[in-house]
Design a protein around this motif. Structure first.
Motif, mmCIF file in Angstrom:
data_model
loop_
_atom_site.group_PDB
_atom_site.id
_atom_site.type_symbol
_atom_site.label_atom_id
_atom_site.label_comp_id
_atom_site.label_asym_id
_atom_site.label_seq_id
_atom_site.Cartn_x
_atom_site.Cartn_y
_atom_site.Cartn_z
ATOM 1 N N ARG A 91 -9.571 -7.850 -0.735
ATOM 2 C CA ARG A 91 -8.979 -6.983 0.238
ATOM 3 C C ARG A 91 -8.551 -5.481 -0.230
ATOM 4 O O ARG A 91 -8.660 -4.558 0.860
ATOM 5 N N SER A 92 -8.709 -5.188 -1.215
ATOM 6 C CA SER A 92 -8.488 -3.949 -1.844
ATOM 7 C C SER A 92 -9.838 -3.040 -1.255
ATOM 8 O O SER A 92 -9.891 -1.864 -0.752
ATOM 9 N N LYS A 93 -10.974 -3.682 -1.481
ATOM 10 C CA LYS A 93 -12.395 -2.908 -0.783
ATOM 11 C C LYS A 93 -12.314 -2.999 0.529
ATOM 12 O O LYS A 93 -12.531 -2.119 1.109
ATOM 13 N N ALA A 94 -11.589 -3.988 1.334
ATOM 14 C CA ALA A 94 -11.715 -3.946 2.649
ATOM 15 C C ALA A 94 -10.614 -2.744 3.303
ATOM 16 O O ALA A 94 -11.068 -2.150 4.303
ATOM 17 N N ILE A 95 -9.807 -2.671 2.385
ATOM 18 C CA ILE A 95 -8.774 -1.390 2.754
ATOM 19 C C ILE A 95 -9.581 -0.259 2.723
ATOM 20 O O ILE A 95 -9.730 0.809 3.561
ATOM 21 N N ARG A 96 -10.213 -0.043 1.502
ATOM 22 C CA ARG A 96 -11.117 1.352 1.516
ATOM 23 C C ARG A 96 -12.099 1.333 2.588
ATOM 24 O O ARG A 96 -12.181 2.563 3.122
ATOM 25 N N GLU A 97 -12.708 0.431 2.839
ATOM 26 C CA GLU A 97 -13.839 0.475 3.844
ATOM 27 C C GLU A 97 -13.245 0.925 5.195
ATOM 28 O O GLU A 97 -13.509 1.803 6.062
ATOM 29 N N LEU A 150 -10.575 2.607 5.701
ATOM 30 C CA LEU A 150 -10.273 3.845 5.674
ATOM 31 C C LEU A 150 -11.593 4.868 5.759
ATOM 32 O O LEU A 150 -11.368 5.943 5.616
ATOM 33 N N GLY A 151 -12.577 4.309 5.768
ATOM 34 C CA GLY A 151 -14.166 5.001 5.690
ATOM 35 C C GLY A 151 -14.509 5.509 4.606
ATOM 36 O O GLY A 151 -15.152 6.316 4.389
ATOM 37 N N ASN A 152 -14.179 4.648 3.489
ATOM 38 C CA ASN A 152 -14.614 4.895 2.180
ATOM 39 C C ASN A 152 -14.534 6.200 1.763
ATOM 40 O O ASN A 152 -15.333 6.817 1.215
ATOM 41 N N PRO A 153 -13.276 6.985 1.651
ATOM 42 C CA PRO A 153 -13.035 7.999 1.391
ATOM 43 C C PRO A 153 -13.097 8.397 -0.243
ATOM 44 O O PRO A 153 -12.964 7.283 -0.919
ATOM 45 N N ALA A 154 -13.542 9.482 -0.598
ATOM 46 C CA ALA A 154 -13.882 9.435 -2.312
ATOM 47 C C ALA A 154 -12.201 9.720 -2.893
ATOM 48 O O ALA A 154 -12.206 8.911 -3.725
ATOM 49 N N LYS A 155 -11.167 9.830 -2.291
ATOM 50 C CA LYS A 155 -10.020 9.916 -2.669
ATOM 51 C C LYS A 155 -8.759 9.189 -1.794
ATOM 52 O O LYS A 155 -8.812 9.754 -0.484
ATOM 53 N N ILE A 156 -8.150 8.230 -2.111
ATOM 54 C CA ILE A 156 -7.062 7.725 -1.382
ATOM 55 C C ILE A 156 -5.526 8.121 -2.067
ATOM 56 O O ILE A 156 -5.422 7.641 -3.199
ATOM 57 N N PHE A 157 -4.812 8.826 -1.580
ATOM 58 C CA PHE A 157 -3.458 9.139 -1.804
ATOM 59 C C PHE A 157 -2.690 7.872 -1.053
ATOM 60 O O PHE A 157 -2.855 7.616 -0.035
ATOM 61 N N LEU A 158 -1.590 7.466 -1.892
ATOM 62 C CA LEU A 158 -0.798 6.560 -1.527
ATOM 63 C C LEU A 158 0.709 6.789 -1.816
ATOM 64 O O LEU A 158 1.113 7.192 -2.557
ATOM 65 N N GLY A 159 1.646 6.631 -0.681
ATOM 66 C CA GLY A 159 3.059 6.443 -0.972
ATOM 67 C C GLY A 159 3.568 5.245 -0.124
ATOM 68 O O GLY A 159 3.000 4.878 0.889
ATOM 69 N N ILE A 160 4.257 4.433 -1.064
ATOM 70 C CA ILE A 160 4.889 3.367 -0.487
ATOM 71 C C ILE A 160 6.716 3.404 -0.803
ATOM 72 O O ILE A 160 7.006 3.553 -1.845
ATOM 73 N N ASP A 161 7.414 3.572 0.274
ATOM 74 C CA ASP A 161 8.916 3.693 0.270
ATOM 75 C C ASP A 161 9.463 3.016 1.288
ATOM 76 O O ASP A 161 9.232 2.958 2.558
ATOM 77 N N ARG A 162 10.668 2.700 0.896
ATOM 78 C CA ARG A 162 11.892 2.422 2.143
ATOM 79 C C ARG A 162 11.768 3.584 2.966
ATOM 80 O O ARG A 162 11.889 4.880 2.386
ATOM 81 N N LEU A 163 11.890 3.782 4.164
ATOM 82 C CA LEU A 163 11.884 4.925 4.802
ATOM 83 C C LEU A 163 13.500 5.354 4.830
ATOM 84 O O LEU A 163 14.382 4.913 5.432
ATOM 85 N N ASP A 164 13.675 5.993 3.614
ATOM 86 C CA ASP A 164 15.022 6.731 3.413
ATOM 87 C C ASP A 164 14.953 8.050 2.873
ATOM 88 O O ASP A 164 13.859 8.479 2.277
#
Ligand code: GDG
Length: 475
Positions: free
Chosen positions: A251-257, A259-273
């Motif tokens: 699944r992680s590979k599929a996510i990268r793909e 997203l267009g296989n970018p060199a860098k993925i930044f990630l934020g996960i938060d409750r919308l608070d």
């Protein structure tokens, strides 16, 4: 059957939902408290009292997935005044450094008192003689005292998952003394950080007039209450195992793909608070794109904003602000098939969270104030290859343990931009050095260690302090 360990929290670890066939059913609910306490419950065959969401009344106790659950009902007015009102629009902002302006309404307070009475009364009914009761979080700060009056035989612990503010802020609360006295019904009051415990002890001394010594408070009735820090954690091994599973890898590979296989993925996960600093972080990132420091063809920022407290005014405003900002950034800086920010307003199963953590090169956690922040710890536990960078706010409790993160001040946009760039450009050796150290910390201090230390302290011998004290003065 009377219960020997009772967890009392505003929410049950499951939500009442409508299943696909239209019948009512249960679904595991997300959130920090649930993730942290559920393993403890299971290990001790405990009973959990809480609200399942919604307004359905007369729900009978039931077992779900091996847990004994006792639902509390709330009517529409209680939800509005106790939960959305006093808990989330009065206490929450005051306890988070006034990031938003708190509202004070006397009828909200009345609802807070009456719902706390209901929770305490139900707990008193089901707890076995001499049982241990562990009350959680800011919605139920009066329960310890009410429960002690109903059932002096119980051992009562209280744990606050969010920060406890300094006296200068707490003092604004018109009901400050009642809240302090409510908490003092517990034998042990646990906080995320030592500073929070110290704030509490100082306030008790100043406002209630009790004698204190370091982390101990001596009450006129002979009891001693201890206030101390127990920094919460996660099921580190469980998360790592999940991250290592084949399904999550795929699944992680599929996510990268996707997203267009970018060199860098930044990630934020938060409750919308509004405490989480989502706006400032996206702005900092967009300025790096605009300045050409980061190329939209090579990087993407995935921001997951989990819907939260959607009926509270401040949260509606925040949602609109973030929607607008993301739209503007993508409109100005995105290209066809290359959005600058991939924004998801949704919640996901744990497996998807683990896949996102695995896919991300730079995890960005920038709260203005946060009790702990489990997302930061979950990211670290999922990086079993000792890579990936964590950019973390100094104002999250987690920063005290995760010293090898790129620590930032979320109020300092330029500082945040530099840290994002440094983390993005760090060489693999540097990343490994930092991640290894952080992983060691998280593995040693996992949620089982947290619960064990709280429970051990709570079950320890108690002696009357034997001091002669003057009755507390009205402050
Ligand atoms: C409070 C305090 C303190 C989130 N989205 C989904 C999901 N989650 C899970 C995460 C994590 C938890 O929720 C969030 O915990 P945080 O600690 O990051 O933040 P709060 O919700 O504000 O928690 C906080 C915590 O209590 C514990 O004491 O650390 O300071 O504010 O575990 O993974 N889980 C799933 N789907 C989602 O979409 N399954």
């Amino acid at each position: 059957m009377p219960a020997h360990l009772v967890i009392v929290a505003n929410r049950l670890p499951v939500d009442r939902v409508e299943l696909e066939d239209g019948t009512p059913g249960w679904r595991r609910s997300p959130g920090g408290l649930v993730s942290a306490v559920e393993p403890v419950m299971r290990a001790n065959d405990g009973t959990w009292i809480g609200w399942p969401g919604g307004t359905e009344s007369d729900l009978a106790p039931f077992d779900d997935d091996g847990m004994h659950l006792v639902p509390m009902s709330m009517n529409a007015r209680e939800i509005e005044e106790f939960y959305e009102g006093f808990s989330n629009a009065t206490i929450w902002p005051i306890y988070h450094d006034l990031v938003a302006k708190p509202e004070f309404h006397r009828e909200w307070w009345d609802a807070y008192v009456s719902v706390n009475h209901k929770f305490a009364a139900r707990t008193a009914e089901i707890a076995a003689k001499g049982a241990t009761v562990w009350v959680h979080d800011y919605q139920l700060q009066l329960v310890p005292q009410i429960l002690r009056e109903l059932r002096p035989d119980l051992r009562i612990g209280f744990y606050l998952h969010i920060p406890f503010p300094p006296a200068e802020l707490f003092q604004q609360l018109p009901w400050r003394r009642q809240i302090l006295e409510g908490l003092l019904g517990a034998d042990l009051v646990g906080f995320q950080m030592p500073g929070a415990a110290a704030n509490f002890v100082r306030l008790v001394r100043q406002r209630v007039g009790h004698k204190t010594h370091r982390d101990l408070i001596y009450l006129p009735d002979g009891r001693t209450v201890r206030a101390a820090a127990f920094p919460i954690s996660i099921d580190a091994a469980g998360f790592e195992e999940l991250a290592q599973s084949e399904a999550v890898g795929v699944r992680s590979k599929a996510i990268r793909e996707a997203l267009g296989n970018p060199a860098k993925i930044f990630l934020g996960i938060d409750r919308l608070d509004y405490t989480k600093g989502i706006y400032a972080r996206l702005r900092a990132y967009s300025e790096l794109l605009a300045a050409g420091e980061i190329d939209v063809e090579e990087a993407v920022f995935v921001q997951v904003a989990v819907p939260s407290r959607e009926r509270v005014e401040q949260y509606k405003i925040l949602r609109d602000e973030i929607d607008r900002l993301v739209g503007r950034i993508n409109g100005d800086l995105g290209r066809i098939g290359r959005p600058a920010i991939s924004y998801l307003h949704s919640s996901y199963p744990r497996e998807e969270m683990a896949a996102l953590y695995r896919a991300a090169d730079i995890m960005v956690v920038t709260p203005y104030r946060d009790g702990m922040n489990l997302v930061a710890k979950e990211y670290v536990s999922c990086r079993f290859e000792n890579d990936g960078a964590l950019v973390l706010s100094e104002f999250a409790g987690a920063a005290a343990e995760l010293r090898q993160a790129w620590l930032i001040n979320p109020y300092d946009i330029n500082g945040m931009k530099s840290a994002l760039l440094e983390a993005c450009r760090a060489d693999p050796k540097e990343l490994t050095r930092r991640m290894k150290a952080m992983r060691k910390t998280i593995i040693q201090h996992d949620v089982a260690a947290w619960a064990e230390s709280f429970m051990t302290e709570l079950s320890g011998e108690r002696f009357a302090h034997g001091k002669t004290l003057r009755p507390a003065e009205q402050a």
